[in-house]
Design an enzyme around this catalytic site. Structure first.
Site, mmCIF file in Angstrom:
data_model
loop_
_atom_site.group_PDB
_atom_site.id
_atom_site.type_symbol
_atom_site.label_atom_id
_atom_site.label_comp_id
_atom_site.label_asym_id
_atom_site.label_seq_id
_atom_site.Cartn_x
_atom_site.Cartn_y
_atom_site.Cartn_z
ATOM 1 N N SER A 1 1.006 -1.075 0.233
ATOM 2 C CA SER A 1 -0.291 0.160 0.193
ATOM 3 C C SER A 1 1.023 1.072 0.043
ATOM 4 O O SER A 1 2.167 1.219 0.912
ATOM 5 C CB SER A 1 -0.702 0.275 1.218
ATOM 6 O OG SER A 1 -2.345 1.316 1.165
ATOM 7 N N GLY A 2 0.502 2.083 -0.591
ATOM 8 C CA GLY A 2 0.865 3.861 -0.514
ATOM 9 C C GLY A 2 0.900 3.888 -2.036
ATOM 10 O O GLY A 2 0.800 5.089 -2.085
ATOM 11 N N GLY A 3 0.508 3.834 -3.529
ATOM 12 C CA GLY A 3 -0.001 4.310 -4.307
ATOM 13 C C GLY A 3 1.668 5.278 -4.727
ATOM 14 O O GLY A 3 2.808 4.458 -4.423
ATOM 15 N N GLU B 1 -10.637 0.360 3.166
ATOM 16 C CA GLU B 1 -10.908 2.036 2.215
ATOM 17 C C GLU B 1 -12.195 1.978 1.990
ATOM 18 O O GLU B 1 -12.212 3.051 1.261
ATOM 19 C CB GLU B 1 -8.874 0.977 0.941
ATOM 20 C CG GLU B 1 -9.230 2.753 0.291
ATOM 21 C CD GLU B 1 -8.258 2.264 -0.621
ATOM 22 O OE1 GLU B 1 -8.612 2.201 -1.992
ATOM 23 O OE2 GLU B 1 -6.998 1.704 -0.253
ATOM 24 N N TYR B 2 -12.719 0.755 0.529
ATOM 25 C CA TYR B 2 -13.768 1.336 0.387
ATOM 26 C C TYR B 2 -15.112 1.823 1.250
ATOM 27 O O TYR B 2 -15.329 2.888 0.357
ATOM 28 C CB TYR B 2 -14.353 -0.094 0.087
ATOM 29 C CG TYR B 2 -13.945 -0.431 -1.442
ATOM 30 C CD1 TYR B 2 -12.099 -0.288 -1.684
ATOM 31 C CD2 TYR B 2 -14.433 -1.126 -2.444
ATOM 32 C CE1 TYR B 2 -11.887 -1.087 -2.839
ATOM 33 C CE2 TYR B 2 -13.904 -1.448 -3.666
ATOM 34 C CZ TYR B 2 -12.529 -1.778 -3.801
ATOM 35 O OH TYR B 2 -12.637 -2.326 -5.549
ATOM 36 N N HIS C 1 -7.330 -4.514 4.220
ATOM 37 C CA HIS C 1 -7.534 -3.104 4.094
ATOM 38 C C HIS C 1 -8.191 -2.830 2.919
ATOM 39 O O HIS C 1 -8.408 -1.375 3.589
ATOM 40 C CB HIS C 1 -5.886 -3.212 4.244
ATOM 41 C CG HIS C 1 -4.485 -1.607 3.524
ATOM 42 N ND1 HIS C 1 -5.173 -1.246 2.077
ATOM 43 C CD2 HIS C 1 -4.335 -0.555 4.100
ATOM 44 C CE1 HIS C 1 -4.687 -0.384 1.586
ATOM 45 N NE2 HIS C 1 -4.573 0.246 3.249
ATOM 46 N N ASN C 2 -7.740 -3.094 1.851
ATOM 47 C CA ASN C 2 -8.942 -2.324 0.523
ATOM 48 C C ASN C 2 -10.205 -2.390 1.188
ATOM 49 O O ASN C 2 -10.941 -1.048 0.486
ATOM 50 C CB ASN C 2 -8.388 -3.032 -0.612
ATOM 51 C CG ASN C 2 -6.949 -2.311 -0.694
ATOM 52 O OD1 ASN C 2 -5.923 -2.345 -0.282
ATOM 53 N ND2 ASN C 2 -6.737 -2.564 -2.400
ATOM 54 N N LYS D 1 -3.858 -8.023 3.019
ATOM 55 C CA LYS D 1 -3.832 -6.544 2.131
ATOM 56 C C LYS D 1 -5.862 -6.169 1.777
ATOM 57 O O LYS D 1 -5.829 -5.000 1.157
ATOM 58 C CB LYS D 1 -2.703 -6.287 1.428
ATOM 59 C CG LYS D 1 -3.268 -5.989 -0.258
ATOM 60 C CD LYS D 1 -3.171 -4.302 0.881
ATOM 61 C CE LYS D 1 -2.840 -3.254 -0.615
ATOM 62 N NZ LYS D 1 -3.405 -3.238 -2.326
#
Length: 289
Positions: free
Chosen positions: A112-114, A169-170, A165-166, A162
């Site tokens: 993660s970090g984009g 995030e949603y 985690h996403n 992960k």
């Protein structure tokens, strides 16, 4: 350490740069011509000294599966493959077990970090054996900020956490989106950039995402240049499916996923049905095409 990195897209290329800044010897490869240090995976493997380490940053699914299968034919016992993409954790479990048969180590790295990772570092969630984790740890120390990486379990665990985690995030993005929607539709001329900036000063909803909202509203206060169309890359769906498998109620994450589906429909048939029914039972006005 020496490491091969496959997939030089936005994240992969930045990871190569961060690793090189940290003094690592990186050999990069991408199928696109003109951006690679080598012309093929066999050439990449030939450039690496045993025991080799190859980190993948390629799309999940078939591209990752094909790349790992080709590398498995090229690598030897004691070599290491790291999958830093967003693979399904069950695929990673299976790949780790299959590679173990030929003595190739495997780590699934939730990343993660984009596009901000080059300067800020990447949060890394690692699944695999302790031996495999320790092998790649010198690179992790460079890629991550302080306390920004962790060994979270065996093969599959990195991509599992992960995925969740996403999913979180949603739901966070949906909450911010709905809140700002209410604000802009309300009776007051609220400056959304000012408010996002304000909320980041000690508020309980302050976050990096809200800092990014500040930037977005500074560039385009009404977001008039952006269409409200939101894709999903898979992890939110997998999170909801896993919640169903485990009988875990996750309404916020599930609804945030469905909201993304709604964003892609300019004129939803479901909404047409609802409008027609309201007209039928209550005489509510309908808008013609």
């Amino acid at each position: 350490m020496q490491i091969g990195l496959v997939g030089l897209g936005r994240m992969g290329a930045n990871m190569v740069e961060r690793l090189r800044r940290g003094g690592h010897d990186v050999v990069g490869y991408d199928r696109k011509a003109g951006i690679s240090d080598v012309a093929s995976l066999p050439e990449l493997v030939a450039r690496l000294a045993p025991p080799r380490a190859v980190w993948l940053m390629v799309p999940a699914g078939q591209p990752t599966g094909q790349t790992i299968a080709e590398l498995a034919r090229l690598l030897a016992a004691g070599d290491l493959i790291v999958d830093g993409g967003n693979s399904n954790f069950r695929d990673s479990m299976a790949r780790g077990a299959e590679l173990e048969k030929q003595g190739v180590l495997f780590v699934d790295a939730g990343t993660s970090g984009g596009v901000w990772g080059l300067e800020n570092g990447y949060c890394l969630m690692l699944g695999g054996s302790e031996k495999a984790f320790r092998r790649i740890e010198p690179a992790l120390k460079t890629l991550a900020p302080k306390d920004g990486y962790a060994h979270v379990g065996p093969c599959g665990a990195g991509h599992f956490v992960k995925m969740v985690h996403n999913g979180i995030e949603y739901a966070m993005l949906e909450a911010y989106g709905e809140g700002f929607d209410i604000l802009q539709a309300g009776p007051f001329e609220v400056d959304l950039h000012q408010l996002a900036q304000l909320w980041n000063q000690g508020s309980v909803v302050r976050s990096w995402l809200l800092e990014l909202a500040e930037r977005a509203f500074a560039d385009d206060p009404k977001l008039s240049k952006i269409r409200g169309y939101v894709d999903d890359s898979g992890e939110g769906r997998w999170t909801v499916l896993e919640a169903i498998n485990e009988n875990v109620p996750s309404p916020a994450i599930a609804l945030s996923l469905f909201a993304r589906f709604s964003s892609r429909r300019d004129d939803s048939f479901a909404m047409k049905v609802i409008a027609a029914l309201r007209n039928e039972f209550g005489g509510h006005q309908v808008k013609a095409e």
